[in-house]
Enzyme design. Structure first.
Site, PDB file in Angstrom:
ATOM      1  N   HIS A  79      17.315   2.433  25.549  1.00 28.61           N
ATOM      2  CA  HIS A  79      18.710   2.018  25.707  1.00 28.61           C
ATOM      3  C   HIS A  79      18.828   0.538  25.363  1.00 28.61           C
ATOM      4  CE1 HIS A  79      19.573   5.749  27.735  1.00 28.61           C
ATOM      5  NE2 HIS A  79      18.489   5.560  28.462  1.00 28.61           N
ATOM      6  N   GLY A  86      15.006  -7.833  32.054  1.00 28.54           N
ATOM      7  CA  GLY A  86      14.823  -8.873  33.064  1.00 28.54           C
ATOM      8  C   GLY A  86      13.983  -8.312  34.202  1.00 28.54           C
ATOM      9  N   CYS A  99       9.120  -7.975  36.647  1.00 33.15           N
ATOM     10  CA  CYS A  99       7.900  -7.374  36.094  1.00 33.15           C
ATOM     11  C   CYS A  99       7.715  -7.610  34.597  1.00 33.15           C
ATOM     12  CB  CYS A  99       7.883  -5.890  36.401  1.00 33.15           C
ATOM     13  SG  CYS A  99       8.104  -5.559  38.153  1.00 33.15           S
TER      14      CYS A  99
HETATM   15  C1  UGA Z   1       9.244  -1.904  35.677  1.00 30.97           C
HETATM   16  C2  UGA Z   1       8.547  -0.594  35.262  1.00 30.97           C
HETATM   17  O1  UGA Z   1       9.513   0.319  34.719  1.00 30.97           O
HETATM   18  C3  UGA Z   1       7.842   0.055  36.443  1.00 30.97           C
HETATM   19  O2  UGA Z   1       7.135   1.220  36.012  1.00 30.97           O
HETATM   20  C4  UGA Z   1       6.858  -0.959  37.042  1.00 30.97           C
HETATM   21  O3  UGA Z   1       6.204  -0.433  38.179  1.00 30.97           O
HETATM   22  C5  UGA Z   1       7.614  -2.212  37.447  1.00 30.97           C
HETATM   23  O4  UGA Z   1       8.263  -2.759  36.285  1.00 30.97           O
HETATM   24  C6  UGA Z   1       6.623  -3.171  38.023  1.00 30.97           C
HETATM   25  O5  UGA Z   1       5.735  -3.595  37.282  1.00 30.97           O
HETATM   26  O6  UGA Z   1       6.631  -3.402  39.243  1.00 30.97           O
HETATM   27  P1  UGA Z   1      11.548  -2.544  36.897  1.00 30.97           P
HETATM   28  O7  UGA Z   1      11.291  -3.916  36.388  1.00 30.97           O
HETATM   29  O8  UGA Z   1      11.892  -2.351  38.317  1.00 30.97           O
HETATM   30  O9  UGA Z   1      10.271  -1.593  36.618  1.00 30.97           O
HETATM   31  O10 UGA Z   1      12.762  -1.936  36.090  1.00 30.97           O
HETATM   32  P2  UGA Z   1      12.953  -1.101  34.740  1.00 30.97           P
HETATM   33  O11 UGA Z   1      13.775   0.082  35.046  1.00 30.97           O
HETATM   34  O12 UGA Z   1      11.683  -0.862  34.033  1.00 30.97           O
HETATM   35  O13 UGA Z   1      13.857  -2.111  33.878  1.00 30.97           O
HETATM   36  C7  UGA Z   1      13.355  -3.364  33.433  1.00 30.97           C
HETATM   37  C8  UGA Z   1      14.343  -4.031  32.520  1.00 30.97           C
HETATM   38  O14 UGA Z   1      14.476  -3.330  31.294  1.00 30.97           O
HETATM   39  C9  UGA Z   1      15.768  -4.110  33.080  1.00 30.97           C
HETATM   40  O15 UGA Z   1      16.321  -5.358  32.771  1.00 30.97           O
HETATM   41  C10 UGA Z   1      16.510  -3.002  32.360  1.00 30.97           C
HETATM   42  O16 UGA Z   1      17.888  -3.227  32.252  1.00 30.97           O
HETATM   43  C11 UGA Z   1      15.836  -3.045  31.003  1.00 30.97           C
HETATM   44  N1  UGA Z   1      15.898  -1.778  30.259  1.00 30.97           N
HETATM   45  C12 UGA Z   1      15.271  -0.683  30.711  1.00 30.97           C
HETATM   46  C13 UGA Z   1      16.596  -1.737  29.047  1.00 30.97           C
HETATM   47  O17 UGA Z   1      17.198  -2.744  28.601  1.00 30.97           O
HETATM   48  N2  UGA Z   1      16.626  -0.568  28.349  1.00 30.97           N
HETATM   49  C14 UGA Z   1      15.983   0.549  28.780  1.00 30.97           C
HETATM   50  O18 UGA Z   1      16.040   1.581  28.074  1.00 30.97           O
HETATM   51  C15 UGA Z   1      15.304   0.493  29.998  1.00 30.97           C
END
Ligand code: UGA
Length: 435
Positions: free
Chosen positions: A255, A261, A264
């Site tokens: 997406h 951000g 992690c």
């Molecule tokens: C991430 C990983 O997904 C987890 O598996 C991991 O355990 C975690 O880091 C960690 O290391 O503790 P998190 O940072 O909570 O989890 O959130 P995500 O859902 O991965 O999203 C991270 C960022 O990517 C957000 O800013 C989100 O908006 C963005 N994102 C995510 C996108 O821009 N596009 C996407 O398709 C998915």
């Protein structure tokens, strides 16, 4: 079932503690942060995480989950000790491991019998060996312990679900006795045949970074494809859907948006690069993903400035969403930070509403005006920018929005609004790769 101490009650420690007690273990969550422990003892949850309060309450009531300020006693009372403290960014992209080593010292000093020591905190490759050394150095007795690297893959906002129904569990160990203990700890997952990867400590440590960095690369990649879409008038959602149908690619984490951000991806990508540098390696792909991510955040600012004909001075800009993603109150490395910073520097009045993270963002920007509803935040605005994909904004009543704002101008950095609806309501708009 095992008696487990979890040291550190951040979102990883707390969710893991609640989840492990739900699996039937007896769990003590310990932390030196007295305020946090007092809150938890009073039945309150210090962070916003869907479903966490319910699972905590259920297990406290069943007598399987408790909280303690006494880290040393918690270690002494348990067979398995999880290290789940924070590893914030240190100097030059490295991780600050001081909290992890403090816990290792406490474990060494309180080693009163055989224990399995298990690290959940995200730690750079090679840290396990250093933790083992520390424990040995501080242990006065000759008591034995085994060490396991058990990285977590919890996403903020769906951490409880991710813990109870994980895609996989990684057990990095050098000893069968410790692995057998973990089988007991995670018994329900073994029973329902969740994939469990048993490997070495260093391999487990690398799996965590390799996974996060890969997802970060995937996001930066689709963001750059979205930017091509902007230029040629293509629809990035159709592109990602078509790409994602290919099983080798998968539709997840494709997406486009304002840049990744959170606590992690930004930190872990830098830490992986720093580890590689120490090994004399240059991670060009991951470095590129970080650079593309910063450009993406800046690109959102440019998009807004373009919508405003490069003049936001004394203009009222309303931001809907401040958290780095929906379902969390966390604003760390949120793309909204870059936006607020640029707008304030250019003399704009910035009004904002986030269902959960107003207070956290206000701590960073004193000049930010926060409101309790989107309706109040957008009143008389010259431009609205959606920064977080909260469900509340997906169903935004555009007719009402148009009545409240001064000018119908909107930047949708999460692509949650329909172009057709925006056009039929007469909005001037922009988004990420869906012109
Ligand atoms: C991430 C990983 O997904 C987890 O598996 C991991 O355990 C975690 O880091 C960690 O290391 O503790 P998190 O940072 O909570 O989890 O959130 P995500 O859902 O991965 O999203 C991270 C960022 O990517 C957000 O800013 C989100 O908006 C963005 N994102 C995510 C996108 O821009 N596009 C996407 O398709 C998915």
């Amino acid at each position: 079932m095992k008696k487990i101490a979890i040291i550190g009650t951040g979102y990883v420690g707390l969710v893991s503690g609640a989840g492990l007690s739900d699996f039937g273990n007896t769990v003590i969550c310990a932390d030196i942060d007295i305020e946090k422990i007092n809150l938890l003892k009073n039945g309150e949850i210090p962070i916003y995480e869907p479903g966490l309060k319910e699972i905590v309450q259920r297990n406290v009531k069943a007598g399987r989950l408790s909280f303690s300020r006494d880290v040393s006693k918690s270690i002494r009372d348990c067979d398995v000790v999880f290290i789940a403290v924070g590893t914030p960014e240190g100097e030059n992209g490295t991780s600050d491991l001081s909290a992890v080593f403090d816990v290792a010292r406490a474990i060494g000093e309180n080693l009163n019998g055989y224990k399995v020591i298990c690290t959940k905190s995200t730690v750079p490759i090679g840290t396990g060996v250093r933790i083992i050394e520390k424990i040995k150095n501080y242990s006065k007795s000759e008591k034995k312990f085994d060490y396991i690297s058990n990285p977590e893959f919890l996403r903020e906002g769906s951490a409880v679900k991710d813990f109870l129904w994980p895609d996989r569990v990684i057990i990095g160990a050098s000893n069968q006795k410790a692995i057998d203990m973990m089988k007991d700890v995670y018994r329900p997952l073994y029973i329902n045949e969740t994939p469990i990867i048993q490997t070495t400590i260093q391999t487990a440590e690398l799996i965590k970074y390799a996974s996060n960095a890969f997802l970060a690369v995937k996001i930066s990649y689709i963001n750059e494809i979205a930017n091509i879409c902007d230029e040629i008038g293509a629809d990035v959602h159709v592109v990602s859907k078509a790409m994602g149908i290919d099983g080798r690619i998968s539709p997840k984490f494709l997406h486009p948006g304002p840049g990744f951000g959170g606590s992690c991806f930004p930190k872990d990508t830098k830490a992986l690069i720093s580890t590689a540098e120490m090994l004399g390696l240059n991670l060009k792909v991951v470095s590129g993903a970080i650079e593309a991510n910063q450009s993406q955040k800046s690109r959102m600012v440019k998009k807004l400035m373009d919508l405003m004909n490069n003049d936001v001075s004394e203009k009222k800009i309303a931001l809907l969403g401040l958290a780095f993603k929906a379902q969390t109150d966390d604003v760390r490395e949120s793309p909204a930070i870059d936006m607020i910073d640029a707008l304030l520097k250019n003399g704009a009045v910035v009004n904002a509403y986030d269902p959960e993270s107003n207070a956290n963002m206000k701590k960073k920007f004193n000049d930010l005006n926060v409101f309790d509803s989107w309706e109040e935040a957008v009143k008389d605005a010259d431009c609205v920018a959606i920064m977080t994909e909260w469900n509340e904004f997906r169903g935004l009543d555009l007719a009402k929005l148009k009545e409240l704002v001064k000018s119908p101008v909107i930047l949708d950095t999460r692509n949650i609004l329909s172009n057709a609806d925006l056009e039929s309501h007469g909005f001037k708009y922009d988004n990420v790769g869906r012109k």
